[in-house]
Design a protein around this motif. Structure first.
Motif, PDB file in Angstrom:
ATOM      1  N   GLU A  14      70.868  -1.013  63.396  1.00 24.17           N
ATOM      2  CA  GLU A  14      71.858  -0.733  64.447  1.00 24.17           C
ATOM      3  C   GLU A  14      71.413   0.471  65.286  1.00 24.17           C
ATOM      4  N   PHE A  15      70.876   1.476  64.614  1.00 27.16           N
ATOM      5  CA  PHE A  15      70.361   2.654  65.321  1.00 27.16           C
ATOM      6  C   PHE A  15      69.238   2.234  66.269  1.00 27.16           C
ATOM      7  N   GLY A  16      68.317   1.393  65.776  1.00 24.08           N
ATOM      8  CA  GLY A  16      67.211   0.934  66.605  1.00 24.08           C
ATOM      9  C   GLY A  16      67.678   0.118  67.791  1.00 24.08           C
ATOM     10  N   GLY A  33      61.954  -6.814  62.185  1.00 27.07           N
ATOM     11  CA  GLY A  33      60.745  -6.578  62.966  1.00 27.07           C
ATOM     12  C   GLY A  33      59.967  -5.351  62.546  1.00 27.07           C
ATOM     13  N   ALA A  34      60.381  -4.669  61.484  1.00 27.23           N
ATOM     14  CA  ALA A  34      59.710  -3.446  61.055  1.00 27.23           C
ATOM     15  C   ALA A  34      58.483  -3.738  60.213  1.00 27.23           C
ATOM     16  N   VAL A  35      57.653  -2.705  60.057  1.00 21.30           N
ATOM     17  CA  VAL A  35      56.466  -2.781  59.205  1.00 21.30           C
ATOM     18  C   VAL A  35      56.691  -1.800  58.057  1.00 21.30           C
ATOM     19  N   PRO A  36      57.240  -2.264  56.927  1.00 22.87           N
ATOM     20  CA  PRO A  36      57.540  -1.343  55.836  1.00 22.87           C
ATOM     21  C   PRO A  36      56.287  -0.900  55.095  1.00 22.87           C
ATOM     22  N   SER A  37      56.305   0.345  54.664  1.00 29.03           N
ATOM     23  CA  SER A  37      55.214   0.895  53.868  1.00 29.03           C
ATOM     24  C   SER A  37      55.834   1.481  52.603  1.00 29.03           C
ATOM     25  N   GLU A  38      55.548   0.857  51.471  1.00 31.29           N
ATOM     26  CA  GLU A  38      56.162   1.259  50.215  1.00 31.29           C
ATOM     27  C   GLU A  38      55.341   2.370  49.570  1.00 31.29           C
ATOM     28  N   VAL A  39      55.971   3.517  49.385  1.00 31.82           N
ATOM     29  CA  VAL A  39      55.320   4.656  48.746  1.00 31.82           C
ATOM     30  C   VAL A  39      56.134   5.046  47.519  1.00 31.82           C
ATOM     31  N   PRO A  40      55.659   4.710  46.339  1.00 33.56           N
ATOM     32  CA  PRO A  40      56.408   5.079  45.127  1.00 33.56           C
ATOM     33  C   PRO A  40      56.512   6.600  44.993  1.00 33.56           C
ATOM     34  N   GLU A  99      59.989  -9.727  70.207  1.00 30.66           N
ATOM     35  CA  GLU A  99      59.735  -8.333  70.563  1.00 30.66           C
ATOM     36  C   GLU A  99      61.015  -7.548  70.796  1.00 30.66           C
ATOM     37  N   SER A 100      62.156  -8.228  70.885  1.00 29.81           N
ATOM     38  CA  SER A 100      63.425  -7.528  71.083  1.00 29.81           C
ATOM     39  C   SER A 100      64.179  -7.289  69.776  1.00 29.81           C
ATOM     40  N   LYS A 101      63.544  -7.550  68.643  1.00 28.42           N
ATOM     41  CA  LYS A 101      64.182  -7.230  67.363  1.00 28.42           C
ATOM     42  C   LYS A 101      64.449  -5.726  67.303  1.00 28.42           C
ATOM     43  N   PRO A 102      65.531  -5.313  66.623  1.00 32.51           N
ATOM     44  CA  PRO A 102      65.956  -3.903  66.709  1.00 32.51           C
ATOM     45  C   PRO A 102      64.937  -2.883  66.217  1.00 32.51           C
TER      46      PRO A 102
END
Length: 556
Positions: A522-524, A296-303, A267-270
């Motif tokens: 890094e921002f996260g 740790g992100a949930v990517p959503s691919e939108v072409p 849960e501490s992933k950036p």
């Protein structure tokens, strides 16, 4: 055994299928074992519990049959234990038809699933079966929550299913001072805690409660047996219509808050839980999405861009034939799509990477170079500095009639590419066949719910990898909400984003998708550290108050 008998036995065996009872783990697709992936790849029929179907389906071959296990007792849903259509009948029917059946269950078949009856049915019918163990939910979830179940002293660990536990069971674990792992539901946690206190556990015994464990929706609360009800109420978790969600509660000293603060690695992933929009072509988005998941992100691919063949293919056909006949000294690839276009033409003519023999190959960008290597071609020239047309020209040698027997370069590219590289090569003395290898067109708009999420602040971040992705995303889906973090791959892309009224938060230090993802992570991480230092909760950008002003903080 006589040959005739052996033949009959073999025939009977081949007419009968095979069943694999497979543990799919607690939720994270990465926790599938190698044997599980192998079994899924060979399955004719996949019979999976609804909550693990998406976890296992991606490893099954195309065309695999997936009979649905339907809920037959809607009333049971309120208890969080839906009664499903008799899976044993589906398994037996498919196996008797000679099929290779994979029966996927959450967690581990022996500890989490009730697969024993199905196994006995197979044994009684003479159907061969195997068991592929999975990571049990009661073991995997605490590991992801940062709660070790044992230490060097080897403390006793008890596993309890609160939904079926008897009074005797509660009395035994209550009298013990070991770690107790309780499988229950969110709205029954306080009741289970009360049972343990009644049985003898002290009210101040530490307790953690984890919902959606091992997934990016995971949340963990730390409390004590006596305070858990109040903790969940203060966190506004309960009362809730989702109170029937299954949870894992760990009772014991290992779940103390101070210890978990140091061990909660997942849960501490950036970018934990961040919904990140990746507006690229599907092929280009895959590697970037994998990297984002590692943070740790949930990517959503939108072409936002669709790639199509050139309107007039003759020019491309002549150029590819020129490669074979020795017309060119160099070929320069500036994108993955250019590599793909040339490779497809090669395959159309029955050629392979050997046709590049004697030709020097240049590539811009790590992904372009990787696509060439996958094709069997190692680039001779990759920019040593900036990964762009300008960077390539910095390292490109001028034409020398003594050392260069041929003065011509083949440049397969998009129809909307800039003229920078062509002009630079001509200035260096080279003749350039500038060929349209593919066309880029605006993709179709994404589904309505995705468009609403983009405009309404449902995404935490969006990653722009070119100016065209900015223009096309805004064109097909609208402008991202002001709470969404905007990450751009370079100054030109950032300038386009600002021209469209977007404020750039993250700027990649190099024009590379890998470096862009690193910059966002890094921002996260900085954002998370600032929240913890201020003593406040760690929230995602999309959880901010609607309309809240956003300070501009650019990471470079």
């Amino acid at each position: 055994m006589s040959p005739i008998t052996a033949s009959k036995a073999s025939s009977a065996f081949s007419a009968c299928g095979h069943v694999t009872f497979l543990g799919a783990g607690p939720g994270d697709p990465g926790l599938l074992t190698l044997r599980a992936v192998e079994a899924l790849a060979g399955a004719d029929v996949l019979i999976a519990e609804p909550d693990v179907l998406d976890v296992v389906r991606g490893h099954a071959r195309a065309g695999v049959s997936t009979p649905e296990l339907t809920v037959v007792d809607e009333a049971s849903m309120t208890a969080g234990v839906p009664v499903l259509r008799d899976a044993a009948n589906l398994v037996m029917e498919a196996a008797r038809g000679g099929k290779r059946v994979v029966r996927a269950l959450s967690g581990d078949p022996g500890l989490d699933g009730d697969a024993g009856a199905e196994m006995l049915a197979c044994a009684a019918a003479g159907i061969p079966f195997e068991v592929v163990p999975g990571i049990a939910t009661a073991v995997g979830v605490p590991a992801y929550a940062g709660v070790p179940l044992r230490d060097s002293r080897g403390a006793d660990v008890r596993f309890v299913d609160a939904r079926t536990a008897s009074a005797r069971c509660w009395a035994e674990v209550g009298a013990s001072d070991g770690t107790v792992v309780v499988s229950t539901t969110l709205d029954s946690v306080a009741s289970a805690a009360g049972e343990l206190v009644t049985a003898g556990r002290k009210p101040d015994t530490p307790l953690t409660v984890t919902v959606a464990g091992t997934t990016t929706r995971q949340r963990t609360w730390t409390a004590t047996l006596g305070s858990i009800a109040q903790t969940l109420k203060q966190a506004k978790v309960l009362p809730s219509p989702q109170g029937h969600q299954p949870v894992i509660a760990v009772v014991g000293e290992h779940s103390a808050a101070a210890q978990r603060d140091q061990l909660a690695w997942f849960e501490s992933k950036p970018l934990f839980g961040w919904k990140v929009l990746v507006p690229r072509t599907k092929e280009q988005a895959a590697s970037l999405s994998d990297q984002l998941r590692s943070y740790g992100a949930v990517p959503s691919e939108v072409p936002t861009i669709a790639v199509e063949p050139p309107r007039t293919p003759q020019q491309m056909e002549r150029a590819v034939k020129g490669l074979v006949t020795g017309r060119y000294e160099w070929i320069a690839f500036t994108s993955v799509n250019a590599v793909k276009a040339v490779r497809e033409k090669f395959e159309e003519y029955g050629l392979d990477a050997r046709a590049f023999a004697g030709i020097k190959v240049a590539a811009v960008g790590e992904q372009t170079a990787k696509a060439l290597v996958d094709f069997g071609v190692k680039p001779d020239l990759v920019p040593s500095g900036e990964q762009s047309a300008a960077g390539l020209l910095e390292d490109w040698p001028p034409y020398d009639p003594v050392f260069d027997p041929i003065d011509r370069v083949f440049l397969p590219r998009a129809d909307i590419a800039t003229e920078t590289l062509v002009a630079g090569l001509i200035e260096l003395g080279w003749e350039v066949d500038d060929v349209t290898a593919y066309r880029t067109v605006r993709a179709s708009p994404p589904p309505a719910e995705t468009r609403e999420a983009i405009k309404g602040g449902g995404f935490d971040a969006v990653m722009f990898t070119s100016s065209s992705t900015v223009r096309n995303l805004v064109g097909i889906a609208g402008k991202p909400h002001n709470v969404t973090v905007i990450a751009c791959i370079g100054p030109a892309t950032a300038k386009t984003a600002e021209e469209h009224g977007l404020r750039v938060d993250v700027l990649s230090p190099e024009p590379s998708v890998t470096k862009l993802a690193e910059a966002l992570a890094e921002f996260g991480a900085k954002r998370r550290a600032a929240a913890l230092e201020a003593g406040g909760p760690v929230t995602r950008p999309s959880e901010r108050r609607p309309g809240a002003r956003r300070r501009r903080t650019t990471t470079t």
